[in-house]
Write an enzyme that holds these catalytic residues in place. Structure first.
Site, PDB file in Angstrom:
ATOM      1  N   ASP A 265      -6.889   9.202   9.840  1.00 37.75           N
ATOM      2  CA  ASP A 265      -5.671   8.555  10.163  1.00 37.75           C
ATOM      3  C   ASP A 265      -4.862   9.374  11.645  1.00 37.75           C
ATOM      4  O   ASP A 265      -5.435  10.316  11.654  1.00 37.75           O
ATOM      5  CB  ASP A 265      -4.571   9.620   8.886  1.00 37.75           C
ATOM      6  CG  ASP A 265      -4.909   8.480   7.588  1.00 37.75           C
ATOM      7  OD1 ASP A 265      -4.503   7.222   8.257  1.00 37.75           O
ATOM      8  OD2 ASP A 265      -3.889   9.175   6.743  1.00 37.75           O
TER       9      ASP A 265
ATOM     10  N   GLU B 105       1.042  -0.939   0.251  1.00 39.26           N
ATOM     11  CA  GLU B 105      -0.033   0.064  -0.324  1.00 39.26           C
ATOM     12  C   GLU B 105       1.066   1.317  -0.129  1.00 39.26           C
ATOM     13  O   GLU B 105       1.943   1.112   1.073  1.00 39.26           O
ATOM     14  CB  GLU B 105      -0.895  -0.007   1.564  1.00 39.26           C
ATOM     15  CG  GLU B 105      -2.103   1.135   1.200  1.00 39.26           C
ATOM     16  CD  GLU B 105      -2.948   0.912   2.910  1.00 39.26           C
ATOM     17  OE1 GLU B 105      -2.863  -0.111   3.267  1.00 39.26           O
ATOM     18  OE2 GLU B 105      -3.811   1.917   2.617  1.00 39.26           O
TER      19      GLU B 105
END
Lengths: 416, 260
Positions: free
Chosen positions: B58, B47
Site C-alpha cells: 500500500d 471492499e
C-alpha cells in the site's frame, strides 16, 4: 573460487515450512528472473573470478581467525578464536553479500540499486559497492534511525547514495524494509533490491547465505592450519535477521560431525519485559517481508516492534533457514540481554583491545558463559561480525546515564 | 447477490462495476460505518480493508489509514463486528482485503469461518501468490468464501495461467507496477493485459490502483469489468472533502457509452 551448494532450500525456496515468496504478484516475475540469473552466475567462472578479485583486493579477505589468548585465559575453559569480520572494508561482514549482489545487479543490466538499513551498516555497505560499480543508490532508513545514526547517514551521502527517511510505522528497520519493497514494486524493471540479511522472498535468503558462507569456509581452512582440525566444538554468532550467523553455520550445518551451532538473539530488557528481539525464543511462525519465519506478532497477527540496544538485531523476524535450523534442532538459539551485551563489549575491549559491534558483543557475552563450562582442548569460534566504532557514542551515553543514576555525584572509577 | 450478478447488473446498465474501499476502524468504528452508508449507493461490490501493521503493498494514504485504525485500537474482533454491521446494511458482495499474517496468526480455518459467518463474500489476499499455499486457498473455498488474487502488468502468461484459476470471486488487476494510490492517468496496455487474463478465466476482471477520477475510471472501464477506488476516497475524507463527488465522477467514467 566456488560458491557452495547446500541441500536447501527446495526449488520453491522452502526450508521445510519456512521461506517461500509472500510478496505482491507484481514482484513474482522479477524474483523468477533473479533466481535464474543467480543460478547462472553462481556457476559462471567469469562472475566468480570477479567476485573473488574484489573480495581479496577491495574487501581484504581472507580475514584472520585470531586466537583470543587473553579472553581464553580469563574465562578459563575452551580455546576461543575470533573470526575477524570486523576487519573487512566498511567494518562488518555485510559487504560479502552486498558485493556479490551488486555484481549480479550489474550483470543483469540494472542501473539502480535500493536497500533498507537499520543502524546504517548495510546502507553504508551498499552505498560503498554502488560507488565502486557506478550504480545509482537509494537507501531507505527509518526516520528514528536517521536521527540516531547521523554519522552513517552522512557516510552514505558522501558515498553518493540518496538516503530517504521513512516516517511510517515504528520508523525503524522493519518500516524501512516495507518502503524499500514498495520502491522495488514500483521500479521493478530497472532496479535491483539488495537485501541486507538472509530474509526476504526466495532467492534472497539463499543468495545472501551463499555469499556469506565464505566466512565459515575460511574458518575451516584456518582452523585446520592452526589446530589440525577443521571443525570446532562450538560456533557462536549473533542473530538479528541472521546473515553473519548463517555464514558460519551453513558450512557446518549439513556435515555429519556438526559442531554446536549457537545463535545469540537479543533479549533486550529480558523475555518477560516484552522489549526484546527473541524471534526464535518467543516468536511463532508467520510472514514478514516475503518469507515465512519465526516472527514476533500479537494474537491478531500485527507485527510487534522488536527491541535491542543494538540496532542491527532490532528486527522482529529471523531468516527462514535459521527458523528451520531451530525447528529441526540443527542449531540452538539463546538470548543475551542489553546489559550482558554491554559487559561483553567492555570485556573484549579490555582484554583483547578489540571493540566489537554491539551486535557481535552478544556473541561474546554468550561465549563468556559457555567457555568456562568447556574443556581447555575444546574450541569455540565466535564470529566477530563487526567493529564497534559505530557504537561508542551510544555505549558512552548508556554508561554515563547509568553512572548518573547509580553513583550520584561520584566520579566514576570505571571507564568503558 | 452473488459477485457475478453484481458485475452483470452493472454491465446491463452499460458500465463497469464500481468497487469502493472502506477500511475497518478508519477514521474510527462509527466513522467507518458512516463511510459505508455513503459509498453503498455507488457500490456494486464493497471492499473492506483489514488494518495491518506492515501493509507493504500500500501507498502512503492507506498506510496512514491503517496506522490510524490500529491506533484507535481496532482489533480483529472489531473488524468482524464491522463486517457484520455492513452485512446488515446490504446484500451486495463484501470482499475483505487482508495481508496474510493475520490469517496465519488466527489459523486459516478459524479466520475463514469467522469472516464467512460475519457475512463476507470473499477475500482479497495481496501478499499471497496463491501457488505459495494452495491448501490455504482450498480452506477458504471450503469455508464458503470466494478468493481474489492480484495480477499485474509484469505478469507473464505463465503466471496468469497459475494465478487466474485460483480467483473465484474476481481477478484484481493492478493497473501499474507500484503500490496503491491515486494517479492522474493509467498506463497504456491495460486492455491487452485484461485480454490475456480473460483467456485463463471466466470470472470478472477488475482494475485497481490509481483510479481517482472520471478519466482514470474511463480507462479502466474500456479495459475491464470493474474498478476499485480506494486511496482517492480516503484522501478526500482526510482532507475534509465530501466523498460523494469523487464517487460520482468515477461512476460517470465507468459508463461505456459516455467514455467511448
Amino acid at each position: 573460487m566456488q560458491l557452495p551448494s547446500y541441500p536447501l532450500p527446495d526449488p520453491r525456496g522452502r526450508y521445510g515450512d519456512f521461506g517461500g515468496r509472500y510478496v505482491p504478484e507484481t514482484l513474482i516475475p522479477a524474483l523468477e528472473e533473479l533466481t535464474a540469473a543467480y543460478l547462472h552466475f553462481k556457476h559462471d567462472p567469469d562472475f566468480l573470478e570477479e567476485y573473488e578479485y574484489y573480495l581479496r583486493e577491495y574487501v581484504g579477505r581472507p580475514t584472520p581467525l585470531y586466537f583470543a589468548e587473553n579472553l581464553t585465559r580469563h574465562l578459563g575453559g575452551a580455546r576461543i578464536y575470533l573470526k575477524r569480520e570486523d576487519l573487512n572494508h566498511t567494518g562488518a561482514h555485510k559487504i560479502n553479500n552486498t558485493l556479490g549482489q551488486a555484481l549480479i545487479a550489474k550483470r543483469m543490466g540494472k542501473k539502480r540499486v535500493i536497500a533498507e538499513t537499520g543502524a546504517g551498516q548495510h546502507g553504508v555497505s551498499v552505498a560503498t559497492v554502488a560507488a565502486l560499480m557506478g550504480l545509482e543508490c537509494v537507501v531507505y532508513q527509518g526516520a528514528e534511525d536517521v536521527r540516531r545514526q547521523a554519522l552513517n547517514v552522512f557516510r552514505m551521502r558522501l558515498l553518493g547514495a540518496e538516503v530517504r527517511a521513512v516516517e511510517s510505522g515504528t520508523k525503524t528497520l522493519k518500516d524501512a524494509t516495507n518502503e524499500a519493497i514498495r520502491d522495488w514494486v514500483t521500479h521493478v524493471r530497472e532496479s535491483f533490491y539488495i537485501i541486507g540479511s538472509v530474509v526476504g522472498p526466495h532467492p534472497y535468503p539463499a543468495m545472501a547465505r551463499d555469499f556469506q558462507s565464505i566466512v565459515g569456509e575460511e574458518i575451516k581452512q584456518q582452523l585446520l592450519a592452526k589446530e589440525g582440525r577443521a571443525t570446532p566444538d562450538a560456533v557462536i554468532a549473533c542473530v538479528g535477521g541472521g546473515s553473519n550467523a548463517i555464514g558460519v553455520f551453513a558450512p557446518f550445518a549439513y556435515q555429519e560431525d556438526r559442531p554446536r551451532l549457537i545463535g545469540v538473539e537479543a533479549a533486550g530488557h529480558g523475555l518477560t519485559s516484552g522489549m526484546h528481539a527473541l524471534s526464535i525464543g518467543a516468536g511463532r511462525k508467520g510472514v514478514l517481508h516475503g518469507a515465512m519465519m519465526y516472527l514476533l506478532y500479537d494474537e491478531d497477527g500485527q507485527i510487534q516492534p522488536a527491541h535491542s540496544v543494538s540496532a542491527g538485531l532490532d528486527y522482529p523476524g529471523v531468516g527462514p533457514e535459521h527458523s528451520y535450523y531451530a525447528e529441526q534442532g540443527i542449531a540452538e538459539y539463546v538470548g543475551i540481554t542489553d546489559d550482558e551485551a554491554l559487559e561483553g563489549f567492555k570485556l573484549l575491549s579490555r582484554l583483547e583491545g578489540i571493540l566489537p559491534a554491539l551486535e557481535s558483543a552478544h556473541a561474546i557475552a554468550y561465549a563468556a558463559k559457555l567457555a568456562p563450562e568447556m574443556d581447555p582442548e575444546q574450541l569455540i569460534v565466535i564470529n566477530l561480525s563487526g567493529r564497534g566504532d559505530k557504537d561508542v557514542v551510544e555505549v558512552m551515553r548508556i554508561l554515563e546515564e547509568r553512572r548518573g543514576s547509580r553513583l550520584e555525584g561520584q566520579v566514576p572509577q570505571e571507564v568503558a | 447477490m452473488t459477485t457475478r450478478e453484481a458485475f452483470e447488473r452493472a454491465a446491463a446498465e452499460g458500465r463497469a462495476a464500481l468497487i469502493p474501499y472502506v477500511m475497518a476502524g478508519y477514521p474510527d468504528a462509527a466513522g467507518a460505518l458512516e463511510l459505508v452508508r455513503r459509498v453503498l449507493p455507488f457500490a456494486d461490490v464493497l471492499e473492506i480493508g483489514l488494518p495491518y501493521s506492515d501493509p507493504l503493498g500500500d501507498g502512503p494514504v492507506i498506510q496512514r489509514a491503517s496506522e490510524r485504525a490500529l491506533r484507535q485500537g481496532t482489533r480483529l474482533k472489531d473488524v468482524l463486528e464491522f463486517v457484520r454491521q455492513v452485512r446488515a446494511l446490504t446484500d451486495k458482495p463484501l470482499f475483505v482485503m487482508t495481508y496474510i499474517n493475520p490469517v496465519i496468526a488466527t489459523g486459516p480455518e478459524r479466520f475463514f469461518e469467522a469472516f464467512r459467518n460475519a457475512g463476507a463474500t470473499g477475500l482479497i489476499l495481496p501478499d499471497l501468490p496463491p501457488d505459495e499455499d494452495p491448501a490455504l486457498v482450498a480452506k477458504a473455498h471450503a469455508a464458503g468464501l470466494e478468493t481474489t488474487f492480484l495480477l499485474a502488468p509484469t505478469s507473464t502468461d505463465a503466471r496468469i495461467g497459475v494465478v487466474a484459476p485460483f480467483c473465484t470471486g474476481f481477478v484484481y488487476t493492478v493497473s501499474v507496477t507500484g503500490v496503491t494510490g491515486a494517479r492522474d492517468r493509467l498506463p497504456e496496455g491495460l486492455p491487452e493485459l485484461v485480454q490475456r487474463i480473460k483467456q485463463h478465466t471466466g470470472v470478472p476482471v477488475a482494475i485497481g490502483f490509481g483510479i481517482s477520477s472520471r478519466s482514470t475510471a474511463a480507462q479502466a472501464a474500456r479495459a475491464a469489468d470493474g474498478a476499485v477506488i480506494a486511496s482517492a476516497l480516503i484522501r478526500a475524507h482526510e482532507e475534509g472533502r465530501p466523498i460523494e463527488p469523487v464517487l460520482e465522477e468515477v461512476r460517470l467514467g465507468l459508463f461505456r457509452q459516455v467514455s467511448a
